[in-house]
Motif scaffolding. Structure first.
Motif, PDB file in Angstrom:
ATOM      1  N   SER A   1       0.852  -1.186   0.000  1.00  0.00           N
ATOM      2  CA  SER A   1       0.000   0.000   0.000  1.00  0.00           C
ATOM      3  C   SER A   1       0.888   1.236   0.000  1.00  0.00           C
ATOM      4  N   LYS A   2       0.387   2.300  -0.630  1.00  0.00           N
ATOM      5  CA  LYS A   2       1.221   3.491  -0.767  1.00  0.00           C
ATOM      6  C   LYS A   2       0.355   4.682  -1.187  1.00  0.00           C
ATOM      7  N   PRO A   3       0.542   5.840  -0.543  1.00  0.00           N
ATOM      8  CA  PRO A   3      -0.077   7.062  -1.071  1.00  0.00           C
ATOM      9  C   PRO A   3       0.845   7.725  -2.092  1.00  0.00           C
ATOM     10  N   THR A   4       0.273   8.356  -3.079  1.00  0.00           N
ATOM     11  CA  THR A   4       1.019   9.160  -4.039  1.00  0.00           C
ATOM     12  C   THR A   4       0.329  10.508  -4.178  1.00  0.00           C
ATOM     13  N   TYR A   5       1.043  11.491  -4.705  1.00  0.00           N
ATOM     14  CA  TYR A   5       0.451  12.814  -4.821  1.00  0.00           C
ATOM     15  C   TYR A   5       0.984  13.525  -6.060  1.00  0.00           C
ATOM     16  N   ARG A   6       0.295  14.602  -6.427  1.00  0.00           N
ATOM     17  CA  ARG A   6       0.738  15.492  -7.510  1.00  0.00           C
ATOM     18  C   ARG A   6       0.314  16.909  -7.174  1.00  0.00           C
ATOM     19  N   ALA A   7       1.232  17.846  -7.299  1.00  0.00           N
ATOM     20  CA  ALA A   7       0.940  19.261  -7.126  1.00  0.00           C
ATOM     21  C   ALA A   7       1.429  20.006  -8.353  1.00  0.00           C
ATOM     22  N   VAL A   8       0.609  20.946  -8.859  1.00  0.00           N
ATOM     23  CA  VAL A   8       0.970  21.674 -10.074  1.00  0.00           C
ATOM     24  C   VAL A   8       0.555  23.131  -9.929  1.00  0.00           C
ATOM     25  N   LEU A   9       1.400  24.019 -10.391  1.00  0.00           N
ATOM     26  CA  LEU A   9       1.131  25.453 -10.400  1.00  0.00           C
ATOM     27  C   LEU A   9       1.181  25.931 -11.840  1.00  0.00           C
ATOM     28  N   ASN A  10       0.127  26.642 -12.277  1.00  0.00           N
ATOM     29  CA  ASN A  10      -0.008  27.092 -13.652  1.00  0.00           C
ATOM     30  C   ASN A  10      -0.008  28.615 -13.731  1.00  0.00           C
ATOM     31  N   TRP A  11       0.711  29.128 -14.717  1.00  0.00           N
ATOM     32  CA  TRP A  11       0.747  30.569 -14.977  1.00  0.00           C
ATOM     33  C   TRP A  11       0.423  30.793 -16.445  1.00  0.00           C
TER      34      TRP A  11
ATOM     35  N   ALA B   1      -0.753  31.189 -23.909  1.00  0.00           N
ATOM     36  CA  ALA B   1       0.482  30.644 -23.347  1.00  0.00           C
ATOM     37  C   ALA B   1       0.219  30.054 -21.969  1.00  0.00           C
ATOM     38  N   LEU B   2       0.921  28.980 -21.665  1.00  0.00           N
ATOM     39  CA  LEU B   2       0.831  28.311 -20.366  1.00  0.00           C
ATOM     40  C   LEU B   2       2.234  27.919 -19.925  1.00  0.00           C
ATOM     41  N   VAL B   3       2.578  28.279 -18.690  1.00  0.00           N
ATOM     42  CA  VAL B   3       3.793  27.812 -18.044  1.00  0.00           C
ATOM     43  C   VAL B   3       3.359  27.043 -16.803  1.00  0.00           C
ATOM     44  N   PHE B   4       3.870  25.815 -16.627  1.00  0.00           N
ATOM     45  CA  PHE B   4       3.466  25.038 -15.455  1.00  0.00           C
ATOM     46  C   PHE B   4       4.671  24.369 -14.823  1.00  0.00           C
TER      47      PHE B   4
ATOM     48  N   LEU C   1       8.898  21.028 -15.479  1.00  0.00           N
ATOM     49  CA  LEU C   1       8.633  22.407 -15.863  1.00  0.00           C
ATOM     50  C   LEU C   1       8.251  22.403 -17.338  1.00  0.00           C
ATOM     51  N   GLY C   2       7.119  23.024 -17.672  1.00  0.00           N
ATOM     52  CA  GLY C   2       6.647  22.962 -19.049  1.00  0.00           C
ATOM     53  C   GLY C   2       6.137  24.292 -19.574  1.00  0.00           C
ATOM     54  N   PHE C   3       6.158  24.409 -20.892  1.00  0.00           N
ATOM     55  CA  PHE C   3       5.604  25.568 -21.581  1.00  0.00           C
ATOM     56  C   PHE C   3       4.789  25.096 -22.770  1.00  0.00           C
ATOM     57  N   LYS C   4       3.612  25.700 -22.956  1.00  0.00           N
ATOM     58  CA  LYS C   4       2.799  25.463 -24.138  1.00  0.00           C
ATOM     59  C   LYS C   4       2.295  26.812 -24.630  1.00  0.00           C
ATOM     60  N   GLY C   5       2.434  27.044 -25.924  1.00  0.00           N
ATOM     61  CA  GLY C   5       2.002  28.321 -26.443  1.00  0.00           C
ATOM     62  C   GLY C   5       1.644  28.272 -27.903  1.00  0.00           C
ATOM     63  N   THR C   6       0.729  29.161 -28.293  1.00  0.00           N
ATOM     64  CA  THR C   6       0.314  29.325 -29.687  1.00  0.00           C
ATOM     65  C   THR C   6       0.769  30.692 -30.161  1.00  0.00           C
ATOM     66  N   GLN C   7       1.398  30.728 -31.327  1.00  0.00           N
ATOM     67  CA  GLN C   7       1.963  31.967 -31.855  1.00  0.00           C
ATOM     68  C   GLN C   7       1.435  32.219 -33.264  1.00  0.00           C
TER      69      GLN C   7
ATOM     70  N   ALA D   1       5.537  23.347 -27.741  1.00  0.00           N
ATOM     71  CA  ALA D   1       5.456  22.712 -26.424  1.00  0.00           C
ATOM     72  C   ALA D   1       6.848  22.252 -26.019  1.00  0.00           C
ATOM     73  N   LEU D   2       7.248  22.616 -24.794  1.00  0.00           N
ATOM     74  CA  LEU D   2       8.549  22.235 -24.258  1.00  0.00           C
ATOM     75  C   LEU D   2       8.361  21.695 -22.847  1.00  0.00           C
ATOM     76  N   ASN D   3       9.105  20.652 -22.507  1.00  0.00           N
ATOM     77  CA  ASN D   3       9.065  20.067 -21.172  1.00  0.00           C
ATOM     78  C   ASN D   3      10.473  19.754 -20.714  1.00  0.00           C
ATOM     79  N   ALA D   4      10.766  20.074 -19.464  1.00  0.00           N
ATOM     80  CA  ALA D   4      12.007  19.657 -18.819  1.00  0.00           C
ATOM     81  C   ALA D   4      11.632  18.899 -17.553  1.00  0.00           C
ATOM     82  N   PHE D   5      12.334  17.801 -17.273  1.00  0.00           N
ATOM     83  CA  PHE D   5      11.984  16.999 -16.101  1.00  0.00           C
ATOM     84  C   PHE D   5      13.250  16.468 -15.430  1.00  0.00           C
TER      85      PHE D   5
END
Length: 821
Positions: free
Chosen positions: A533-543, A549-552, A600-606, A614-618
């Motif tokens: 048994s195990k708990p898991t979690y996820r927290a995300v902040l979006n700007w 444009a989205l930065v998260f 850390l991610g970015f998504k944007g329409t230009q 779309a760019l992601n770093a992990f």
């Protein structure tokens, strides 16, 4: 075009839907496009195109893929069909950070950001979750089904604990099939024919049954001759013959309740994995010192292998039923998913890649799976939204495994002579003073070969009963027009009971169980029950710095429960020689593995919608990884928990619509990893370098550091229709095949990079205004010869040689016709 991937992309299509994302202070909405609009008909001014807005439901709400704070690639059903994708594994081709496609029904080779299943028994669970219409698809033999009549697919990277009923530590493939629509036939047929007697046909249509109920019928048939020639038997391999049927019923009376019933059936016959010996390395030299010259075929698409009695097969029959109920509560939606799946699976391969019977493998499996999920999704207009759910699953799985080997090969490799020679020596040397060795090992002083062509048949059976439940909640807060956040937590509880029995009565060799078990169960199965048994979690902040444009930034934990080994007992282990007894011995176990991932991610329409970036770093820390380790020179796969892998990477895609009819797609991924505490996987380091810690700091084997692709597509009006075409070039870096470091000593032992390829695909055709299209395509245009992967370093005293796995398809031409209403 919405394309994020690496290879095979003829004319692309993308579905588009209106976003229903609600905000405290709604931003300017993106452009709304009609349902299932093809990217070949992009909207805009006479000389400006606009990229499609692809809507996904991975977050349990309909949202634009550019607004979702996840690393996700969305492909429409039209694109999947036009790109000639065959089964769910092919979806990884277009997903940066996901590698390991293979030409069999195994999920074990698919790695998401370097996290991959590494257990070839049935006591563990896949690292990658495969879902269809929200229903979990299971494991090898049942999860890999054909792609046809799809609405779209969603490939999610990173741990997934809050979006589906079953937890997934690596990522998820979520397949959504087309639903019936009342009053709309939505009919189509698509036929493809090509070299090697390639023929594939699929189609679907809707029927109204009364005023409130509609049914969709869809089917698929596909066949292809093999292209890998076995010079020993004359058989051709990597062929297939598949057929599938799906019935989908939708009840919608216009009230609060809607119900969708899914009935799926598929029957597949294809090749098991093909191994091709390279002729290099100490193990090959060792075999030739016993048997003389062992030829290696010169052509990359030929092999010289003996075949198991049933041939090289990968056959499965799978059927499933699923019921989805949605009830509108006014303030939210209550969803119920009830699913049942049953499968039969038969698989064989010649693992040793030679004409000698060193290790023929067979797996006969049957199983059923039940799941139930209840979920509530809020629909508030204010700053706070949420969804919560509970789920339960129960699985029963019975599997028989065979490891087969030639008796005289066993005696020659491990005893230094033929079996008759070994018995003669111990019976006669020093007046028979050591004859007791024969009786101690085999219970007899007289040699007689197995009546089964002199083969050792080492069979064992495992029976698993697995169940678990989970509860999860995800809370979403919108603080302002530009800032929002979410936090989710999930609790997982899993229990497994497994029994293991060695089927000695099927083995007619007096050598006993010397191939893959090395123990016996004279009083019947030994069993054990374990829970995790195990708990898991996820927290995300979006700007949202701008409307488009989205930065998260997110932090996510993942978990995969432990399990049982299929070929080992405690106390004892593999090849322990024990008589395993109920109540005394039990199947050996391995523990859970965990990961914490930062992204850390970015998504944007230009360019007024003409460009999507779309760019992601992990970065993640992956602990107690479950991976196979074995005795040197042994094929027995025993899963160990050991060590930690720290990994980081970058992923990106850019799609651009330019001029009036053209689209460009670019994508890449970079992955870097470092392992510590992996001594259990470093047997070759001990043998060749005299250092059990030689693997410290090594990257994860089998995972390429770089992948990249470029695509160019066009749709040009001609007459009342259009000419269309596409070209894709893709490349994947080679990957180390071993944990051990590369140096002069390990290179001499067979250390190498495997899997590097460059491939080009192309297509061109004409689409008429009446709904028909005719085109030609070519896959692997440059006829690049490469392999899915390979086995690397070998032991100087081992019969298991270095090999390449599954040659690439040759250049293939074909024609395609489609018609839709």
């Amino acid at each position: 075009m919405n394309l994020s991937g690496r290879r095979r992309a003829p004319a692309s299509h993308t579905s588009a839907f209106r976003s229903s994302k609600t905000n405290l202070a709604p931003r300017v909405p993106r452009s709304a496009l009609a349902l299932a609009v093809s990217s070949s008909l992009l909207v805009g001014t006479a000389h400006a195109q606009q990229m499609e807005e692809v809507i996904i439901t991975a977050t349990k709400r309909a949202e634009s893929v550019m607004d979702v704070p996840l690393a996700v690639t969305a492909l429409s059903g039209d694109f999947v069909r036009d790109a000639n994708l065959d089964d769910v594994k092919d979806l990884v081709i277009f997903t940066p950070g996901v590698t390991g496609n293979s030409k069999d029904s195994f999920l074990d080779s698919i790695a998401v950001r370097g996290i991959v299943t590494n257990d070839f028994g049935n006591g563990g669970d896949p690292s990658l979750g495969v879902y269809k219409n929200g229903f979990y698809q299971g494991r090898n033999g049942s999860a890999v089904t054909s792609l046809y009549d799809l609405e779209r697919s969603e490939v999610l990277r990173g741990p997934q604990g809050f979006l589906f009923g079953r937890n997934s530590i690596a990522g998820a493939l979520n397949i959504i099939t087309r639903k019936p629509v009342q009053g709309d036939p939505d009919s189509y047929i698509d036929v493809r024919a090509g070299e090697r007697d390639i023929f594939r046909a699929e189609g679907g249509t809707n029927f109204d049954i009364g005023d409130n109920f509609a049914v969709r019928v869809a089917g698929m048939y596909s066949t292809e001759d093999g292209y890998v020639d076995n010079q020993i038997t004359g058989d051709d391999h990597i062929e297939h013959d598949k057929k599938a049927l799906r019935l989908t019923g939708l009840y919608d009376a216009g009230g609060a309740l809607t119900a969708t019933l899914y009935l799926d059936y598929e029957d597949r016959e294809q090749s098991g994995t093909i191994y091709r010996a390279t002729g290099k390395g100490p193990a090959y030299e060792f075999l030739e010192s016993i048997y003389g010259d062992i030829p290696v075929p010169g052509d990359d698409r030929t092999v010289r292998i003996d075949e198991p009695l049933n041939g090289i097969i990968d056959n499965g029959e799978v059927w499933s039923a699923g019921l989805e109920l949605n009830y509108d509560l006014g303030w939210g939606t209550l969803t119920s998913l009830t699913g049942y799946k049953d499968h039969d699976y038969h698989y064989t391969e010649d693992f040793d890649a030679t004409a000698l019977t060193i290790f023929n493998y067979e797996q006969i499996q049957s199983g059923d799976y039940f799941e139930q999920e209840l979920r509530i999704t809020s629909e508030n207009d204010g700053m706070f939204n949420w969804y919560a759910g509970v789920s339960y699953y129960s699985e029963e799985l019975e599997t028989e495994f065979l490891g087969q080997q030639d008796e005289d090969l066993y005696c020659n490799v491990y005893w230094g002579d033929s079996c008759q020679g070994v018995f003669d020596y111990y019976n006669n040397a020093y007046g028979g003073a050591y004859a007791y060795v024969l009786y101690d090992y085999w219970g007899t002083y007289t040699w007689s070969p197995s009546p089964n062509n002199g083969l050792v048949d080492d069979w064992n059976r495992t029976v698993g009963k697995y169940s678990g439940w989970a509860a999860y909640i995800d809370l979403q807060f919108q603080f302002s027009e530009t800032w929002d956040a979410a936090f989710g937590v999930r609790y997982n509880d899993d229990e497994k009971k497994m029994s293991q029995e060695v089927l000695t009565e099927r083995n007619q060799s007096i050598l006993g169980q010397v191939v893959q078990t090395g123990f016996t169960t004279p009083q019947g199965p030994v069993s054990d029950t374990q829970s995790w048994s195990k708990p898991t979690y996820r927290a995300v902040l979006n700007w949202h710095p701008a409307d488009e444009a989205l930065v998260f930034a997110s932090v996510t934990t993942g978990y995969k429960q432990g399990g049982f080994n299929s070929f080992s007992v405690d106390p004892g282990g593999p090849f322990s020689g024990v008589e395993a007894l109920p109540g005394v011995h039990r199947p050996s176990t391995f523990d859970e593995e965990t990961v914490i991932s930062y992204e850390l991610g970015f998504k944007g329409t230009q360019l007024d919608g003409a460009s999507q970036l779309a760019l992601n770093a992990f970065y993640y820390e992956y602990k107690d990884l479950q991976a196979t380790c074995s005795e040197p020179g042994s094929p027995v796969v025993v899963v160990c928990n050991t060590g930690q892998v720290d990994a980081q990477g970058l992923e990106g895609t850019w799609n651009l619509a330019f001029f009036e009819y053209w689209r460009l797609g670019l994508g890449f991924s970079w992955f870097d990893s470092e392992a510590t505490g992996v001594e259990a996987f470093c047997q070759n380091g001990r043998e060749w370098l005299g250092d059990a810690t030689a693997c410290e700091g090594s990257p994860r084997p089998g995972i390429p550091e770089y992948t990249a692709f470029a695509s160019l597509n066009a749709n040009i009006p001609v007459g009342s229709g259009e000419v269309f075409g596409g070209l894709v070039a893709s490349w994947e870096d080679g990957a180390p095949s071993n944990w051990e470091p590369e140096n002069a000593i390990t290179r001499a032992a067979g250390w190498r990079y495997t899997g590097e390829y460059t491939e080009v695909q192309a297509n061109a055709g004409y689409r008429g205004a009446a709904g028909w299209a005719l085109s030609m395509y070519v896959e692997n245009l440059l006829d690049e010869e490469y392999y899915d992967s390979g086995n690397g370093m070998t032991s100087a005293s081992s019969p298991y040689v270095q090999s390449d796995i599954s040659p690439s398809r040759p250049r293939t031409f074909g024609l395609r016709f489609s018609y839709g209403l």
